[in-house]
Design an enzyme around this catalytic site. Structure first.
Site, PDB file in Angstrom:
ATOM      1  N   ASP A 277       0.853  -1.193   0.000  1.00  0.00           N
ATOM      2  CA  ASP A 277       0.000   0.000   0.000  1.00  0.00           C
ATOM      3  C   ASP A 277       0.894   1.251   0.000  1.00  0.00           C
ATOM      4  O   ASP A 277       1.791   1.375   0.858  1.00  0.00           O
ATOM      5  CB  ASP A 277      -0.899   0.007   1.232  1.00  0.00           C
ATOM      6  CG  ASP A 277      -1.959   1.090   1.159  1.00  0.00           C
ATOM      7  OD1 ASP A 277      -3.031   0.802   0.599  1.00  0.00           O
ATOM      8  OD2 ASP A 277      -1.695   2.205   1.641  1.00  0.00           O
ATOM      9  N   GLU A 320      -4.605   2.511  -4.449  1.00  0.00           N
ATOM     10  CA  GLU A 320      -3.148   2.521  -4.301  1.00  0.00           C
ATOM     11  C   GLU A 320      -2.632   1.238  -3.673  1.00  0.00           C
ATOM     12  O   GLU A 320      -1.486   1.170  -3.237  1.00  0.00           O
ATOM     13  CB  GLU A 320      -2.710   3.721  -3.448  1.00  0.00           C
ATOM     14  CG  GLU A 320      -3.113   3.658  -1.990  1.00  0.00           C
ATOM     15  CD  GLU A 320      -4.519   4.183  -1.714  1.00  0.00           C
ATOM     16  OE1 GLU A 320      -4.789   4.497  -0.550  1.00  0.00           O
ATOM     17  OE2 GLU A 320      -5.325   4.283  -2.654  1.00  0.00           O
TER      18      GLU A 320
END
Length: 538
Positions: A277, A320
């Site tokens: 992440d 993301e």
């Protein structure tokens, strides 16, 4: 070892056979047949093509099973001719070898792979040879049952199925594999001598890509195959790839995770899932704008795709967040790669005028597969959450497991020809993939192979089996293998100098997955085995 060395070895072995003949007045016709059969295959393989052709001509006049006695005295001129082949080619062989030895073994990573299910062996063999001349690897199944097994085991890129088969119809096969083929975008084409319109309509309604009547126009068929394969790869790529980053999309992640979990259960292999992440990515979008955020996602993805191994799978999980599946890798090994990526990512600066340059870090959580895919995903998520909670820009392993479960591939070379064994072993010794532990075994005959306690259920095998050997024929060895051992981790390729359709039929019906005709180039055999065995690990 150069080819000139192999010629010297072949000459030495030939003289040893001649010496044994001179100790007796007669030899049996089948012994001469076996001698010529071996010399034909080996001579052609090491470049002595004239000798190989001569042996082929002589074999036409002999029987493999005849006990007729042949006077050794009558073979005097034959022996002289055989010896002359070595004298005539000696100088040319020295020049030829150094060129050949410089050629590296290459693997066609993206080579196309087709399964042909057809009981007409002459037709199937012709299609195989024609397509392989055009760079498309082909495996043949002579029955529907075997075809279905190979479809699930080898995962071909395209399937050609004859409607009329001895055990089931092409429509029956389409019923069994149709849904899976469509989900993988694998085109299935039905072919038949019965090209009536009802068959064509039925095939298309059941989901076949095409229906082609026999006989085929080969000048059209080859471009047709190449066209379908090209379209298949384009569709697959677009359907399973995230358009922005080039990573696999969420759909591909779900499919791959499921496949890896099933393989882990069936083959006793494992994998590590890493969830990644990008840290504070929302602030990047808010401060620098979404185009800058997209640039960050693209560059990060490009970096991972460049640094991961060929056997690793990389996906954009959402927003993301990304995912890596590392096959046969412990979490500790996975983190080594992740930290290398982290180091490279730290060197990248992004510039969006009028703002100052900035960099982006990421957090990662790793978990090894143990129970099921839901568990490994949940554990990787928990590890990722812990990494972010502990300050981000770090990797956390959910569970430590030091077990190394690297996959094993055993190359079993069963051939009474010492030269063939040594040439193939030398070529295979240069193949050292990171993801597979390759072990080479040599056996001079079928009996020593079968009595060697060679099989372990948690390993994988590629068996290169000579068709004609003393003590036990290769076909008998093949039958023994298929009766005693499972099919899912054993691939058998027959090495044969026979081009008779009946022999090929017998090999395929007895359970051979492929056949390689002697004489062959050892590098070509290695490249073919590499492509074929890769499919065992998918």
């Amino acid at each position: 070892m150069s080819r000139n060395d192999y010629r010297a070895m072949l000459s030495k072995r030939m003289e040893k056979d001649f010496s044994s003949w001179f100790d007796q007045e007669h030899i049996q016709e089948r012994d001469l047949y076996r001698f010529l059969h071996t010399m034909k295959g080996t001579a052609g393989t090491i470049g002595m093509n004239e000798m190989s052709s001569f042996c082929t001509t002589q074999l036409e006049n002999l029987s493999e099973t005849s006990n007729i006695l042949i006077s050794v005295r009558s073979l005097k001129n034959f022996i002289l001719l055989m010896r002359n082949f070595f004298r005539e080619e000696e100088d040319a062989a020295i020049l030829e070898v150094e060129q050949i030895e410089e050629v590296p073994v290459s693997i066609e990573e993206n080579s196309s792979f087709i399964l042909v299910i057809d009981d007409d062996v002459e037709f199937a063999s012709f299609i195989k040879e024609t397509l392989e001349e055009n760079g498309v690897q082909v495996v043949i199944a002579l029955t529907g049952k075997r075809g279905v097994e190979l479809f699930y085991t080898l995962q071909p890129h395209m399937v050609i199925v004859d409607v009329q088969l001895p055990d089931m119809s092409g429509f029956d096969i389409l019923t069994q594999i149709g849904d899976i083929a469509r989900s993988r975008y694998v085109p299935v084409t039905l072919i038949s001598v019965d090209g009536k319109i009802e068959n064509q309509i039925r095939a298309l309604e059941m989901g076949a890509m095409d229906f082609i009547p026999k006989p085929l126009d080969i000048t059209v068929f080859v471009p047709y195959i190449l066209n379908r394969l090209k379209n298949k790869f384009a569709i697959w790529q677009s359907a399973l790839t995230d358009e922005l980053t080039g990573a696999g999309n969420r759909r591909q992640f779900t499919q791959t995770l499921s496949q890896m979990s099933s393989l882990a259960e069936r083959k006793r292999h494992t994998y590590t899932l890493v969830m990644l992440d990008l840290d504070y990515f929302k602030k990047v979008n808010d401060r620098y704008g979404h185009p800058a955020g997209d640039d960050v996602l693209r560059i990060f993805s490009s970096l991972v795709l460049k640094m991961k191994r060929e056997t690793d799978y990389f996906f954009r999980y959402g927003g993301e967040e990304f995912a890596l599946i590392l096959v046969d890798t412990t979490p500790q090994e996975a983190v080594v790669l992740i930290e290398r990526i982290r180091s490279k990512m730290a060197e990248i600066t992004f510039t969006v005028p009028p703002f100052d340059p900035f960099s982006v870090t990421f957090s990662a959580g790793a978990s090894e597969y143990r129970i099921n895919e839901a568990t490994v995903l949940n554990e990787a998520d928990q590890a990722l959450y812990k990494a972010k909670r502990n300050g981000r820009n770090q990797s956390v392993i959910y569970e430590i497991d030091s077990g190394d479960v690297k996959r094993h591939l055993n190359i079993m070379i069963v051939d009474d020809d010492l030269l063939v064994r040594k040439m193939l072993s030398k070529q295979f010794s240069g193949w050292k993939p990171n993801e597979i532990d390759v072990v080479i075994h040599e056996y001079p005959d079928g009996i020593s192979f079968l009595e060697s306690d060679w099989y372990k259920s948690d390993e994988n095998y590629m068996i290169l089996l000579d068709g004609i050997m003393p003590k036990m024929d290769g076909m008998e060895v093949l039958t023994n293998i298929r009766k005693q051992f499972p099919d899912d981790n054993i691939v058998v390729s027959m090495l044969t100098a026979r081009t008779n359709e009946a022999d090929i039929v017998l090999a395929l019906k007895s359970g051979a997955d492929d056949y390689i005709v002697k004489p062959f180039h050892p590098q070509e055999v290695v490249a073919r085995v590499q492509r074929l065995t890769k499919r065992m690990f998918k």
